[in-house]
Design a protein around this motif. Structure first.
Motif, PDB file in Angstrom:
ATOM      1  N   GLY A 102       0.732  -1.288  -0.088  1.00  0.00           N
ATOM      2  CA  GLY A 102       0.105   0.032   0.012  1.00  0.00           C
ATOM      3  C   GLY A 102       1.030   1.233   0.084  1.00  0.00           C
ATOM      4  N   GLY A 103       0.245   2.337   0.349  1.00  0.00           N
ATOM      5  CA  GLY A 103       0.981   3.521   0.289  1.00  0.00           C
ATOM      6  C   GLY A 103       0.150   4.799   0.574  1.00  0.00           C
ATOM      7  N   PHE A 104       0.806   5.999   0.751  1.00  0.00           N
ATOM      8  CA  PHE A 104      -0.007   7.281   0.970  1.00  0.00           C
ATOM      9  C   PHE A 104      -0.295   7.760  -0.414  1.00  0.00           C
ATOM     10  N   VAL A 105      -1.096   8.654  -0.632  1.00  0.00           N
ATOM     11  CA  VAL A 105      -1.752   9.409  -1.955  1.00  0.00           C
ATOM     12  C   VAL A 105      -0.070   9.710  -2.578  1.00  0.00           C
ATOM     13  N   GLY A 106      -0.388   9.444  -3.801  1.00  0.00           N
ATOM     14  CA  GLY A 106       1.008  10.133  -4.607  1.00  0.00           C
ATOM     15  C   GLY A 106       2.133   9.321  -4.344  1.00  0.00           C
ATOM     16  N   GLN A 107       2.032   8.087  -4.123  1.00  0.00           N
ATOM     17  CA  GLN A 107       3.151   7.164  -3.828  1.00  0.00           C
ATOM     18  C   GLN A 107       3.046   5.940  -4.755  1.00  0.00           C
ATOM     19  N   ASP A 108       3.896   5.339  -5.332  1.00  0.00           N
ATOM     20  CA  ASP A 108       3.836   3.821  -5.521  1.00  0.00           C
ATOM     21  C   ASP A 108       3.984   2.966  -4.394  1.00  0.00           C
TER      22      ASP A 108
ATOM     23  N   ARG B 230       0.160  12.459 -11.371  1.00  0.00           N
ATOM     24  CA  ARG B 230      -0.451  12.175 -10.081  1.00  0.00           C
ATOM     25  C   ARG B 230      -0.147  13.425  -9.029  1.00  0.00           C
ATOM     26  N   ARG B 231       1.185  13.458  -8.811  1.00  0.00           N
ATOM     27  CA  ARG B 231       1.574  14.362  -7.763  1.00  0.00           C
ATOM     28  C   ARG B 231       1.076  15.820  -8.149  1.00  0.00           C
ATOM     29  N   GLU B 232       1.152  16.108  -9.348  1.00  0.00           N
ATOM     30  CA  GLU B 232       1.016  17.632  -9.827  1.00  0.00           C
ATOM     31  C   GLU B 232      -0.564  17.688  -9.321  1.00  0.00           C
ATOM     32  N   GLN B 233      -1.542  16.957  -9.733  1.00  0.00           N
ATOM     33  CA  GLN B 233      -2.854  16.952  -9.527  1.00  0.00           C
ATOM     34  C   GLN B 233      -3.006  17.266  -8.134  1.00  0.00           C
ATOM     35  N   LEU B 234      -2.203  16.253  -7.240  1.00  0.00           N
ATOM     36  CA  LEU B 234      -2.709  16.109  -5.806  1.00  0.00           C
ATOM     37  C   LEU B 234      -1.986  17.285  -5.288  1.00  0.00           C
ATOM     38  N   ARG B 235      -1.174  17.966  -5.876  1.00  0.00           N
ATOM     39  CA  ARG B 235      -0.728  19.264  -5.384  1.00  0.00           C
ATOM     40  C   ARG B 235      -1.727  20.570  -5.276  1.00  0.00           C
TER      41      ARG B 235
END
Length: 576
Positions: free
Chosen positions: A117-123, A151-156
């Motif tokens: 698993g992982g946090f948002v924006g992680q593999d 993914r990270r750009e959208q999450l920011r």
């Protein structure tokens, strides 16, 4: 919100478990993780108030803040055998212009069959057993074709919509979550797949015990000695073994295996053994004895073929203080002992020399003098000392918090300890942000050149490296550090606890380190004569804490391994 005394870091017993409590930043700090791990904490609990989560905190920020957080509790649970699990509750919400965000999580040791698993924006990575939701779903859930960066750009952008002053509809719309996991029967490992351990090594033997850690090796001619820490019925013990090489059979034979106990001591924890041979082929062993909270006393023995002789280690000052993490080195009958002691209110590195094979030790001397700050200011702390000695050359290194970062510092003497070079920083991470270097080890190649190896972590990167560099003592210069692990930049890429030793006069080196691969941690060696690094530990098992020594034409490696249904074992292997 204020500093607490370091000696108050103790496990909290809750039923059969020992909780190690880490308040936020403590969970990244090497002394906190080492102390609570050595004292047998089984559950790492990390109450967290983390500033931001997916937002950009400063211009040109490259790190992803959930990656930074996995360098704390998740990484500790993977690195330390005693921490079977971790739990992290999080504070969320905007408060007086600050933002606190995150996802509550329960994590466990990586092993075959473990949840990923992982946090948002992680593999995904192994050991995420339960995780709470974030305010928004990860864009990758609906569009698997998105790259990690996309993914990270959208999450920011989504994270910034939660900040103070962002306005409706999302300002302060963080998610509070509570997650749970039944851990009572969690660690039932499944056999993994793969090509197995290396067939190029010979297993010398193994010693089965309850959770084990901190294996240490020493060798002299045909003798091999080992010491390690085990736990039984909630008490930590130190065990030692003496072996001898049999040319006829081409293997080591066990001469003696015993548990060490300070004479007349009450039942109390014995921790963190160090070991070296003297000229009489006795193993000199120094370890911590913890008779009560707030004290840790060094004990020593000479461990021979038929008897164990106590060794007195001088105490610093009149008050019982805390001495931690002894390390030993020897050249003929001169034995060098380094350790940290808390008598000044800060952990400081001390050196004590013996000229009679470890029978007696001189009064310890502070290698770097008194701290320049008063407690409770933490910048006076030093930790995890390492030492080696060859002829008149003595070299000492440690991790140091003087710059509010855990950097490597060191010094050396070319005249047997009469005079010392100026203390200086010896890692090569420069001014990279949030440096967390740990686990230094030293080896003198000759009286003028040393190898320093360590676990490298800097710049809030999502991984750790196993690195080493050469230190020329004659002109006090360094070569660039070299990464031992050869993994790609994909998750996970964690490597810890490198050990590097010379194997030939031509400068060839042998190395061993711990590495997280796929779903479990393994022990990896890199030995001349083999094209690629070799995995020693086996699929379906979890391995920690490698140790490596070179004697004549043999490279010997030891480690701790967990076997499904059979518990822990201290294992040995050698390369001819």
């Amino acid at each position: 919100l204020s500093y607490g005394p370091l000696e108050s870091l103790r496990p909290v017993e809750v039923g059969p478990e020992r909780f190690g409590i880490f308040t936020s930043k403590d969970a990244w700090m090497p002394p906190a993780n080492d102390r609570l791990g050595l004292l047998g904490s089984t559950l790492q609990v990390q109450p967290e108030a983390f500033s931001g989560w997916t937002i950009t905190q400063h211009e040109d920020q490259e790190e992803w803040l959930p990656d930074v957080l996995t360098q704390s509790g998740w990484a500790a649970v993977q690195k330390y055998p005693s921490y079977r699990y971790g739990a992290m509750p999080v504070l969320t919400g905007n408060f007086v212009g600050m933002s606190f965000d995150g996802q509550a999580v329960v994590w466990g040791q990586a092993h075959p069959g473990v949840d990923f698993g992982g946090f948002v924006g992680q593999d995904e990575r192994p050991g995420f057993l339960e995780i709470g939701p974030w305010a928004f779903d990860d864009p990758g859930d609906d569009d698997p074709g998105l790259s990690l960066q996309e993914r990270r750009e959208q999450l920011r952008e989504l994270g910034e919509a939660l900040l103070p002053g962002a306005g409706e509809p999302h300002e302060n719309a963080y998610v509070d979550s509570v997650v749970g996991r039944d851990l009572l029967s969690e660690l039932v490992y499944q056999e993994g797949s793969g090509d197995g351990g290396s067939e190029t090594t010979q297993i010398l033997g193994e010693f089965t015990a309850d959770p084990s850690q901190r294996v240490r090796l020493a060798s002299r001619e045909d003798r091999l000695a080992a010491a390690w820490q085990v736990e039984r019925d909630g008490i930590q013990y130190v065990e030692a073994a003496l072996l001898e090489w049999n040319d006829g059979d081409g293997e080591y034979e066990l001469l003696r295996h015993e548990e060490l106990e300070p004479a007349g001591a009450a039942m109390a924890d014995s921790l963190a053994p160090a070991i070296v041979f003297n000229e009489a082929e006795e193993a000199v062993i120094v370890y911590q004895w913890v008779p009560q909270p707030g004290s840790s006393i060094l004990h020593g023995v000479r461990f021979g073929e038929s008897e164990t002789t106590p060794v007195e280690i001088p105490q610093i000052g009149e008050e019982v203080s805390e001495s931690w993490l002894p390390a030993l080195a020897a050249d003929e009958d001169t034995v060098a002992l380094v350790f940290t002691d808390l008598n000044t209110g800060h952990e400081r590195v001390y050196l004590s020399l013996s000229d009679d094979g470890g029978a007696t030790f001189a009064e310890p001397v502070a290698v770097d003098g008194p701290p320049e700050v008063d407690p409770p200011n933490t910048r006076g702390h030093q930790w995890h000392p390492a030492v080696d000695i060859k002829g008149d050359t003595i070299v000492v290194a440690w991790t140091d918090f003087r710059a509010f970062q855990w950097d490597l510092y060191g010094t050396f003497s070319l005249d047997g300890g009469e005079t010392w070079a100026d203390v200086q920083r010896i890692d090569d991470a420069g001014d990279l942000y949030e440096r967390l270097h740990t686990d230094p080890r030293l080896t003198l190649l000759d009286e003028e050149e040393a190898l320093i190896s360590w676990t490298y972590q800097a710049d809030r990167r999502p991984d750790t490296d196993a690195r080493y560099r050469r230190w020329n003592l004659t002109d006090d210069s360094f070569e660039d550090s070299v990464a031992l692990d050869r993994q790609s930049d994909s998750y996970p890429t964690h490597s810890w606890l490198p050990r590097v030793e010379p194997v030939s006069e031509e400068g060839e080196l042998a190395a061993a380190w711990m590495e997280l691969r796929d779903e479990t941690s393994v022990i990896v060696t890199d030995v001349p004569g083999f094209e690629e690094p070799i995995t020693l530990s086996h699929p379906g098992r979890v391995a920690w804490w490698p140790e490596l020594i070179v004697e004549d034409d043999r490279v010997v490696v030891s480690w701790v391994e967990h076997r499904p249904g059979e518990g822990f074992a201290v294992k040995f292997a050698h390369f001819p």
